[in-house]
Design an enzyme around this catalytic site. Structure first.
Site, mmCIF file in Angstrom:
data_model
loop_
_atom_site.group_PDB
_atom_site.id
_atom_site.type_symbol
_atom_site.label_atom_id
_atom_site.label_comp_id
_atom_site.label_asym_id
_atom_site.label_seq_id
_atom_site.Cartn_x
_atom_site.Cartn_y
_atom_site.Cartn_z
ATOM 1 N N ASN A 8 0.136 -10.204 -2.951
ATOM 2 C CA ASN A 8 1.118 -10.625 -3.951
ATOM 3 C C ASN A 8 1.039 -12.126 -4.242
ATOM 4 O OD1 ASN A 8 2.001 -7.946 -4.077
ATOM 5 N ND2 ASN A 8 3.355 -8.235 -2.343
ATOM 6 N N VAL A 31 -4.777 3.740 16.766
ATOM 7 C CA VAL A 31 -5.214 3.409 18.118
ATOM 8 C C VAL A 31 -6.442 2.535 17.943
ATOM 9 C CG1 VAL A 31 -6.027 4.283 20.336
ATOM 10 C CG2 VAL A 31 -4.342 5.598 19.023
ATOM 11 N N GLY A 70 -10.992 0.582 10.438
ATOM 12 C CA GLY A 70 -12.082 1.218 11.170
ATOM 13 C C GLY A 70 -13.462 0.804 10.699
#
Length: 507
Positions: free
Chosen positions: A436, A241, A487
């Site tokens: 990658n 969220v 975050g």
């Protein structure tokens, strides 16, 4: 005089590449590439970069799966180190680090050769195994008439609902980190040699050395809660969220506002504090203290929720408590990670423990959710990429209300460039990850294609993020609309937010 004559010195050239195995933000091995150049006849270390390792980190993975993943990762990093220190070191020597396009072309050709070598080895292995097979197996035509060949083992019941099968997992060549790591290190070296910031160097490469008239900062998608498949509650749908600040705020104001909301959330999730007791008394039906103050590898709070509305009502309460209004002062985005929730036997998504929805039903559920919570302005991976019909349906139903973003639902960058429509469902935009064999030139080319199609470009951090902050410069230089960094906790995440703040101050 020294400054005058330095203008006539030979342009810096690469003299050495050094690759080594280092650790990423979650303690897994990844690749570091260092660039050394000859500057005024002296060998000098110019820069280094640590590429993010990408593979989904499963909180509850089986020991066997974890062990196999660790072995594969180690083999890949060891091979990448070997490529950098041997082949690439020799191939790129004496080239100018400012010649990004030419160097990326060399890297691409080298990678293609390695892919072909692997195919030849696999082909030879198959031929040898075919020759080694004994010829005593009975054929189907050798069975008595009227008898059918039976399948060994239990009969697997068919899925309750027919859904498109999963597309094959995109194979990753062992050692491919060397290509991405070297290309990014060259870009950083080119910026250092040119004495300009990396974001400006990238912008000049994208615009063929035309200075951009104006550079805009990407909006951060700040992950606040993780209540997805591996969180303690019943809710599985919301892997992340996220908070999206309004465009009129500066980045500094946006980060401060997100931190205020995070602090209030932590108070609400702590039942022992005074505000917490009041909160639990008023909203006990909605929120159960399944997990408190645990930080995910994504740098956000992990909490257990038992229905779709709980985390959203929790956020609403946190904002109200500090005088903010969702939908005006802050917006929401949800990373649904639908590919993690599909039950192929049932042909449905498990949105809550024991609660399943078909692809059509889950589209209706999203429509209802957005109508109830209009502050949600983006859904990331609301469906698997194989559910193309439902992607079309959800775009028709919600395209005017929120962004519908493909992250895992899109294919790798290397496959998107030759044919930008391959495996790409109808959507508003794509999350691009530098992993990658991705090269800087690939990102420049692909973002140009996406700009032309009016798709939103989002630069995103992989799960196994490193402390290297180059992703932020890439996002700014490429003109990405959003940047998805996780975050506001964990050093490897926060260092990128700090870099964003530094670039905003420069601009």
């Amino acid at each position: 005089k020294a400054n005058y004559f330095s203008k006539f010195a030979k342009a810096p050239v690469i003299c050495k590449l050094v690759g080594r195995k280092v650790l990423d933000g979650v303690g897994r091995p990844t690749l570091e590439v260092e660039i050394y150049c000859i500057i005024k006849n002296y060998e000098k270390r110019i820069c280094s970069t640590v590429i993010s390792s990408h593979s989904q980190i499963l909180e509850n993975a089986l020991p066997e799966a974890t062990e196999a993943d660790e072995k594969e990762r180690n083999d890949s990093v060891n091979t990448a180190v070997e490529w950098v220190n041997e082949s690439l070191n020799a191939m790129l020597r004496d080239l100018k680090p400012t010649d990004q396009c030419n160097i990326d072309k060399i890297l691409s050709e080298y990678f293609i050769r390695k892919v072909e070598e692997k195919k030849e080895i696999q082909k030879e292995g198959k031929e040898e195994s075919t020759l080694a097979l004994p010829s005593c197996f009975p054929s189907a035509t050798g069975l008595p008439e009227g008898k059918k060949a039976t399948t060994i083992g239990k009969k697997v019941p068919g899925a309750e609902t027919t859904i498109p099968p999963a597309e094959p997992i995109e194979s990753v060549l062992c050692g491919s980190l060397a290509i991405g790591g070297t290309s990014l290190a060259i870009a950083k070296a080119g910026a250092t040699i040119s004495d300009i910031p990396l974001y400006l160097h990238i912008a000049l490469l994208k615009r063929n050395q035309d200075s951009p008239k104006e550079m805009t900062m990407p909006l951060p998608m700040v992950t606040l809660l993780n209540c997805g498949k591996f969180s303690p509650g019943k809710l599985k749908l919301m892997k992340e969220v996220m908070l999206i600040p309004p465009v009129q705020l500066s980045l500094k104001q946006s980060i401060e506002r997100a931190l205020d909301i995070q602090r209030e959330m932590m108070k609400l999730l702590e039942p022992t504090c005074k505000g917490g007791r009041k909160f639990w008394g008023l909203f006990l039906f909605y929120f159960q203290p399944a997990a408190m103050k645990r930080i995910s590898h994504l740098g956000c709070l992990i909490t257990g929720c038992d229905n779709l509305e709980q985390p959203l009502l929790l956020l609403q309460t946190a904002c109200n408590n500090i005088g903010l209004e969702l939908g005006t002062d802050m917006y929401l985005a949800i990373n649904c990670a639908a590919h993690e929730l599909i039950d192929y036997h049932k042909g449905k998504y498990e949105i809550l423990t024991g609660t399943f929805r078909s692809p059509d039903e889950i589209v209706d559920m999203y429509v209802e959710l957005i109508n109830k919570f209009p502050s949600i302005i983006a859904l990331v991976d609301p469906l698997r990429k194989e559910d193309r019909k439902q992607w079309n349906n959800i775009c028709c139903a919600l395209g005017s209300k929120c962004f519908l973003i493909a992250e895992d639902a899109a294919t790798s960058i290397s496959k998107l460039i030759p044919d930008q429509d391959i495996n790409l469902p109808q959507c508003s935009g794509i999350v691009l990850k530098y992993i990658n064999q991705t090269k800087v030139s690939d990102l420049i080319e692909l973002t140009g294609l996406l700009d032309g199609q009016r798709h939103i470009t989002i630069l995103g951090s992989p799960d196994g993020e490193s402390s290297d902050d180059s992703l932020v410069d890439l996002a700014v230089g490429l003109g990405a609309k959003f940047i998805k960094l996780g975050g506001l906790s964990r050093g490897e995440r926060v260092t990128k937010y700090n870099r964003l703040l530094a670039i905003e101050e420069e601009l």
